[in-house]
Motif scaffolding. Structure first.
Motif, PDB file in Angstrom:
ATOM      1  N   GLU A   1      -3.836  15.816  -3.824  1.00 17.25           N
ATOM      2  CA  GLU A   1      -2.706  15.999  -2.906  1.00 17.25           C
ATOM      3  C   GLU A   1      -1.782  14.777  -2.941  1.00 17.25           C
ATOM      4  OE1 GLU A   1      -4.638  18.808   0.599  1.00 17.25           O
ATOM      5  OE2 GLU A   1      -5.012  16.631   0.623  1.00 17.25           O
ATOM      6  N   LEU A   2      -2.387  13.599  -2.954  1.00 14.99           N
ATOM      7  CA  LEU A   2      -1.576  12.377  -3.002  1.00 14.99           C
ATOM      8  C   LEU A   2      -0.813  12.267  -4.322  1.00 14.99           C
ATOM      9  CD1 LEU A   2      -3.822   9.617  -1.398  1.00 14.99           C
ATOM     10  CD2 LEU A   2      -1.519  10.264  -0.692  1.00 14.99           C
ATOM     11  N   HIS A   3      -1.455  12.654  -5.395  1.00 11.22           N
ATOM     12  CA  HIS A   3      -0.815  12.618  -6.707  1.00 11.22           C
ATOM     13  C   HIS A   3       0.441  13.491  -6.688  1.00 11.22           C
ATOM     14  CE1 HIS A   3      -0.192  13.373 -11.010  1.00 11.22           C
ATOM     15  NE2 HIS A   3      -0.927  12.292 -11.250  1.00 11.22           N
ATOM     16  N   ALA A   4       0.316  14.703  -6.153  1.00 12.68           N
ATOM     17  CA  ALA A   4       1.459  15.612  -6.084  1.00 12.68           C
ATOM     18  C   ALA A   4       2.550  15.066  -5.164  1.00 12.68           C
ATOM     19  CB  ALA A   4       0.992  16.989  -5.600  1.00 12.68           C
ATOM     20  N   GLU A   5       2.146  14.456  -4.022  1.00  8.37           N
ATOM     21  CA  GLU A   5       3.118  13.904  -3.085  1.00  8.37           C
ATOM     22  C   GLU A   5       3.878  12.730  -3.694  1.00  8.37           C
ATOM     23  OE1 GLU A   5       3.990  14.804   0.274  1.00  8.37           O
ATOM     24  OE2 GLU A   5       3.148  16.625  -0.590  1.00  8.37           O
ATOM     25  N   PHE A   6       3.169  11.903  -4.449  1.00 10.18           N
ATOM     26  CA  PHE A   6       3.826  10.783  -5.125  1.00 10.18           C
ATOM     27  C   PHE A   6       4.914  11.285  -6.076  1.00 10.18           C
ATOM     28  CE2 PHE A   6       0.539   7.411  -4.286  1.00 10.18           C
ATOM     29  CZ  PHE A   6       1.433   6.399  -3.966  1.00 10.18           C
ATOM     30  N   LEU A   7       4.564  12.263  -6.898  1.00  8.08           N
ATOM     31  CA  LEU A   7       5.543  12.788  -7.855  1.00  8.08           C
ATOM     32  C   LEU A   7       6.719  13.449  -7.137  1.00  8.08           C
ATOM     33  CD1 LEU A   7       3.207  14.264 -10.621  1.00  8.08           C
ATOM     34  CD2 LEU A   7       4.476  12.110 -10.649  1.00  8.08           C
ATOM     35  N   SER A   8       6.423  14.123  -6.017  1.00  6.23           N
ATOM     36  CA  SER A   8       7.488  14.735  -5.224  1.00  6.23           C
ATOM     37  C   SER A   8       8.424  13.664  -4.662  1.00  6.23           C
ATOM     38  CB  SER A   8       6.882  15.557  -4.081  1.00  6.23           C
ATOM     39  OG  SER A   8       7.896  16.058  -3.240  1.00  6.23           O
TER      40      SER A   8
ATOM     41  N   PRO B   1      10.980   6.993   2.129  1.00  5.29           N
ATOM     42  CA  PRO B   1       9.998   7.112   3.216  1.00  5.29           C
ATOM     43  C   PRO B   1       8.710   7.813   2.777  1.00  5.29           C
ATOM     44  CG  PRO B   1      12.190   7.618   4.040  1.00  5.29           C
ATOM     45  CD  PRO B   1      12.302   7.515   2.547  1.00  5.29           C
ATOM     46  N   LEU B   2       8.844   8.888   1.982  1.00  7.84           N
ATOM     47  CA  LEU B   2       7.661   9.587   1.496  1.00  7.84           C
ATOM     48  C   LEU B   2       6.868   8.697   0.538  1.00  7.84           C
ATOM     49  CD1 LEU B   2       5.917  12.100   1.310  1.00  7.84           C
ATOM     50  CD2 LEU B   2       7.470  13.016  -0.449  1.00  7.84           C
ATOM     51  N   LEU B   3       7.566   7.940  -0.284  1.00  7.53           N
ATOM     52  CA  LEU B   3       6.896   7.015  -1.196  1.00  7.53           C
ATOM     53  C   LEU B   3       6.070   6.000  -0.414  1.00  7.53           C
ATOM     54  CD1 LEU B   3       6.467   5.735  -4.019  1.00  7.53           C
ATOM     55  CD2 LEU B   3       8.529   4.389  -3.586  1.00  7.53           C
ATOM     56  N   GLU B   4       6.660   5.410   0.634  1.00  3.41           N
ATOM     57  CA  GLU B   4       5.947   4.414   1.449  1.00  3.41           C
ATOM     58  C   GLU B   4       4.713   5.024   2.104  1.00  3.41           C
ATOM     59  OE1 GLU B   4       8.830   3.043   4.203  1.00  3.41           O
ATOM     60  OE2 GLU B   4       9.977   1.897   2.713  1.00  3.41           O
ATOM     61  N   GLU B   5       4.848   6.253   2.605  1.00  3.38           N
ATOM     62  CA  GLU B   5       3.722   6.919   3.256  1.00  3.38           C
ATOM     63  C   GLU B   5       2.602   7.195   2.254  1.00  3.38           C
ATOM     64  OE1 GLU B   5       1.649   8.779   6.486  1.00  3.38           O
ATOM     65  OE2 GLU B   5       3.131   7.209   6.223  1.00  3.38           O
ATOM     66  N   CYS B   6       2.973   7.652   1.048  1.00  2.00           N
ATOM     67  CA  CYS B   6       1.959   7.916   0.013  1.00  2.00           C
ATOM     68  C   CYS B   6       1.223   6.636  -0.360  1.00  2.00           C
ATOM     69  CB  CYS B   6       2.626   8.515  -1.227  1.00  2.00           C
ATOM     70  SG  CYS B   6       3.187  10.219  -1.019  1.00  2.00           S
ATOM     71  N   SER B   7       1.960   5.537  -0.476  1.00  2.00           N
ATOM     72  CA  SER B   7       1.356   4.256  -0.826  1.00  2.00           C
ATOM     73  C   SER B   7       0.367   3.814   0.256  1.00  2.00           C
ATOM     74  CB  SER B   7       2.450   3.201  -1.013  1.00  2.00           C
ATOM     75  OG  SER B   7       1.905   1.977  -1.404  1.00  2.00           O
TER      76      SER B   7
ATOM     77  N   THR C   1       7.741   1.926  -8.542  1.00  3.20           N
ATOM     78  CA  THR C   1       8.313   3.256  -8.338  1.00  3.20           C
ATOM     79  C   THR C   1       9.670   3.181  -7.650  1.00  3.20           C
ATOM     80  OG1 THR C   1       6.027   4.012  -8.047  1.00  3.20           O
ATOM     81  CG2 THR C   1       7.751   5.590  -7.564  1.00  3.20           C
ATOM     82  N   ARG C   2       9.866   2.185  -6.819  1.00  7.44           N
ATOM     83  CA  ARG C   2      11.184   1.995  -6.211  1.00  7.44           C
ATOM     84  C   ARG C   2      12.250   1.779  -7.289  1.00  7.44           C
ATOM     85  NH1 ARG C   2      11.789   0.714  -0.783  1.00  7.44           N
ATOM     86  NH2 ARG C   2       9.856   0.721   0.414  1.00  7.44           N
ATOM     87  N   LYS C   3      11.892   1.021  -8.318  1.00  9.23           N
ATOM     88  CA  LYS C   3      12.828   0.823  -9.426  1.00  9.23           C
ATOM     89  C   LYS C   3      13.107   2.142 -10.147  1.00  9.23           C
ATOM     90  CE  LYS C   3      11.257  -3.893 -10.474  1.00  9.23           C
ATOM     91  NZ  LYS C   3      10.694  -4.752 -11.553  1.00  9.23           N
ATOM     92  N   VAL C   4      12.034   2.931 -10.312  1.00  6.94           N
ATOM     93  CA  VAL C   4      12.197   4.230 -10.985  1.00  6.94           C
ATOM     94  C   VAL C   4      13.141   5.123 -10.188  1.00  6.94           C
ATOM     95  CG1 VAL C   4      10.996   6.333 -11.697  1.00  6.94           C
ATOM     96  CG2 VAL C   4       9.943   4.092 -12.115  1.00  6.94           C
ATOM     97  N   ILE C   5      12.941   5.184  -8.865  1.00  5.16           N
ATOM     98  CA  ILE C   5      13.761   6.030  -8.014  1.00  5.16           C
ATOM     99  C   ILE C   5      15.221   5.586  -8.056  1.00  5.16           C
ATOM    100  CG2 ILE C   5      14.255   6.558  -5.584  1.00  5.16           C
ATOM    101  CD1 ILE C   5      11.274   6.804  -5.128  1.00  5.16           C
ATOM    102  N   SER C   6      15.452   4.270  -8.030  1.00  3.80           N
ATOM    103  CA  SER C   6      16.836   3.790  -8.050  1.00  3.80           C
ATOM    104  C   SER C   6      17.512   4.092  -9.382  1.00  3.80           C
ATOM    105  CB  SER C   6      16.864   2.277  -7.785  1.00  3.80           C
ATOM    106  OG  SER C   6      16.274   1.572  -8.862  1.00  3.80           O
ATOM    107  N   CYS C   7      16.707   4.270 -10.431  1.00  5.77           N
ATOM    108  CA  CYS C   7      17.264   4.551 -11.751  1.00  5.77           C
ATOM    109  C   CYS C   7      17.545   6.037 -11.965  1.00  5.77           C
ATOM    110  CB  CYS C   7      16.290   4.054 -12.817  1.00  5.77           C
ATOM    111  SG  CYS C   7      16.815   4.324 -14.520  1.00  5.77           S
TER     112      CYS C   7
END
Length: 519
Positions: A293-300, A308-314, A389-395
């Motif tokens: 579930e966490l794996h799927a949430e991270f990719l989402s 915010p979702l990234l921080e919660e998953c982490s 992942t923050r860098k990935v998202i900003s890219c």
């Protein structure tokens, strides 16, 4: 500063010497004036004296008798200047045998006294340089052997380490081994000598040997522990380090053949400290998703660019592996697979866009999966992946961007919720991918005030409520509303309210509008 003792039974000679030394250009301090040999001997035994200026003939004990007493007792003799009213060869001969560095005849001359004192200071400084050089060479040799051993624990280097202390005639006593590891998966910001000074402050009177085991971890050997049950590292002295680093310390050992045990104990202590921290934070947590579930949430979170979702998953992934008996291996495997999926996502984007930034992030992802393998901290691994992942998202590109007015509304809510945290306009603008100057202008257009003024107003509103309704000290109120320094908080509060926090609380109390409760 060197301490000087004067010993002379003639009062005016002692006072004249004291005055001459007080006006000298040397870094010296008068430790006292003894009027006979007995007083001087007691002073020499009880105090640290670097330079002795003594009359050769005194009641109780002569100047030469003082030196003979010190020599026979095995005590270190100070640099000695003899003064005498007699120019006799026998006195001079005995003085030479006792390593007296100057023999001055009365009546004394100021320049002759200065020359003798300068010679004494020169010898003391040379001895100090020699000691520092020997100490530095010894420490360097021990640290080299320690480094070689940690790279090759199966070798006989433990015996070599013990031999070094025997050869130097230094008793290592009990020793403990510590591991200090950065809280992030970035290269340690600590350098050797500042860390050594910190550890010496935290372990006064102990010898500290250091080795940077890898880019993230320092190994620390602490020797010279006499009573293990009474030894503790002063964590207050390490406060500036420990908020960014994890620390684990082995039990005390008195045999270097047990060094492998000490290394393992330090590692387990470090992991144990992290596990205890995690358990405290888990008490209020009701449900943690499964790995899938966490794996799927991270990719989402990545695909929707949701920070915010990234921080919660982490956060949840850290809690999951800490709760699972501190499952470091499971954590590494989870993030290894997840990093691979992120790299695939970037590869797809690179194929469409042919953007070198995607290629750079793919290379960083590969490096990340290698670098985390030897790290002990689950929380650090989770944080490092989040930063990546923050860098990935900003890219990543997105079709629709949030309108600036929508961002402002989200920021206003964020300020209300997190006013006590470090918030900056530049940080928020970066998070939402907008130009800071443009966002600052739009924020003022939407709210009628600057970002910092709005944040300050919210903090002052909360501060007033705490001052009116609690008995918290001003320093505690300052911290709770986001100020690091109480003095700065008081200045800001005074500029906004026209009175100090204490004055405001007193006025509310007098008006009957404030009710204080313990918190």
């Amino acid at each position: 500063m060197y301490r000087v003792l004067i010993a002379d039974d003639e009062y005016w000679v002692g006072r004249w010497l004291a005055d001459v030394l007080a006006k000298s250009p040397y870094d010296i301090k008068l430790a006292g004036i003894s009027k006979n040999g007995g007083e001087a001997l007691e002073k020499l035994k009880s105090d640290q004296i670097d330079i002795l200026i003594t009359d050769i003939n005194m009641p109780v004990a002569s100047g030469l008798a003082l030196l003979k007493e010190l020599e026979e007792s095995g005590r270190k003799k100070p640099k000695t200047i003899i003064i005498s009213g007699y120019d006799e060869f026998e006195y001079a001969r005995q003085a030479i045998e006792l390593d007296v560095l100057a023999y001055l005849l009365k009546p004394l001359e100021r320049e002759k006294v200065y020359e003798a004192v300068e010679k004494a200071i020169g010898l003391l400084e040379e001895e100090q340089r020699q000691r520092e050089s020997e100490t530095s060479d010894f420490a360097g040799t021990v640290e080299v052997v320690l480094a070689e051993y940690l790279k090759n624990p199966e070798s006989d280097l433990k015996e070599k380490l013990a031999e070094l202390f025997v050869r130097r005639k230094e008793n290592p006593g009990f020793y403990r081994l510590g591991l200090l590891q950065t809280g992030q998966l970035e290269q340690s910001a600590l350098s050797r000598e500042p860390l050594r000074r910190k550890m010496e402050e935290a372990c006064p009177g102990k010898r500290i040997f250091l080795h940077q085991r890898d880019r993230f971890t320092w190994a620390i050997l602490i020797t010279g522990i006499e009573h293990p049950e009474g030894f503790a590292v002063n964590e207050t002295a390490l406060a500036s380090i420990l908020h960014r680093y994890e620390f684990g310390l082995s039990r005390a050992h008195d045999d270097f053949s047990r060094l492998d045990c000490a290394v393992e104990e330090a590692k387990q202590a470090l992991i144990g400290n992290l596990e205890e921290e995690g358990e405290e934070k888990l008490r209020s947590l009701e449900h943690i998703p499964s790995e899938s579930e966490l794996h799927a949430e991270f990719l989402s979170a990545i695909q929707t660019r949701s920070l915010p979702l990234l921080e919660e998953c982490s956060r949840l992934s850290a809690e999951l592996f800490v709760r699972r008996d501190y499952d470091l291996t499971g954590c590494l495997n989870f993030y290894f697979v997840l990093t691979g999926d992120v790299i695939k996502l970037l590869n797809d984007c690179y194929g469409k866009e042919n953007d070198t930034e995607y290629l750079s992030l793919m290379e960083e992802g590969y490096e990340l999966s290698v670098r985390i393998k030897n790290h002990y901290s689950i929380r650090s691994i989770c944080k490092r992946f989040e930063d990546y992942t923050r860098k990935v998202i900003s890219c990543l590109k997105e079709d629709e961007y949030l309108a600036v007015s929508d961002i402002v509304r989200k920021v206003l809510l964020l300020i209300r919720e997190k006013y006590a945290q470090d918030l900056s306009l530049g940080q928020i603008a970066d998070e939402y991918g907008v130009n800071p100057s443009y966002f600052s202008k739009k924020f003022k257009d939407e709210t009628g005030c600057n970002f910092i003024d709005y944040l300050t107003a919210v903090r002052m509103e909360q501060a007033r409520a705490l001052l009116e309704n609690t008995a918290l000290p001003v320093a505690a109120v300052s911290s709770r509303v986001g100020f690091r320094e109480a003095k700065y908080f008081s200045r800001v509060f005074s500029s906004v309210m026209g009175m100090k926090p204490t004055e405001y609380r007193e006025r509310m109390r007098r008006d009957g509008t404030g009710r204080e409760v313990e918190m």
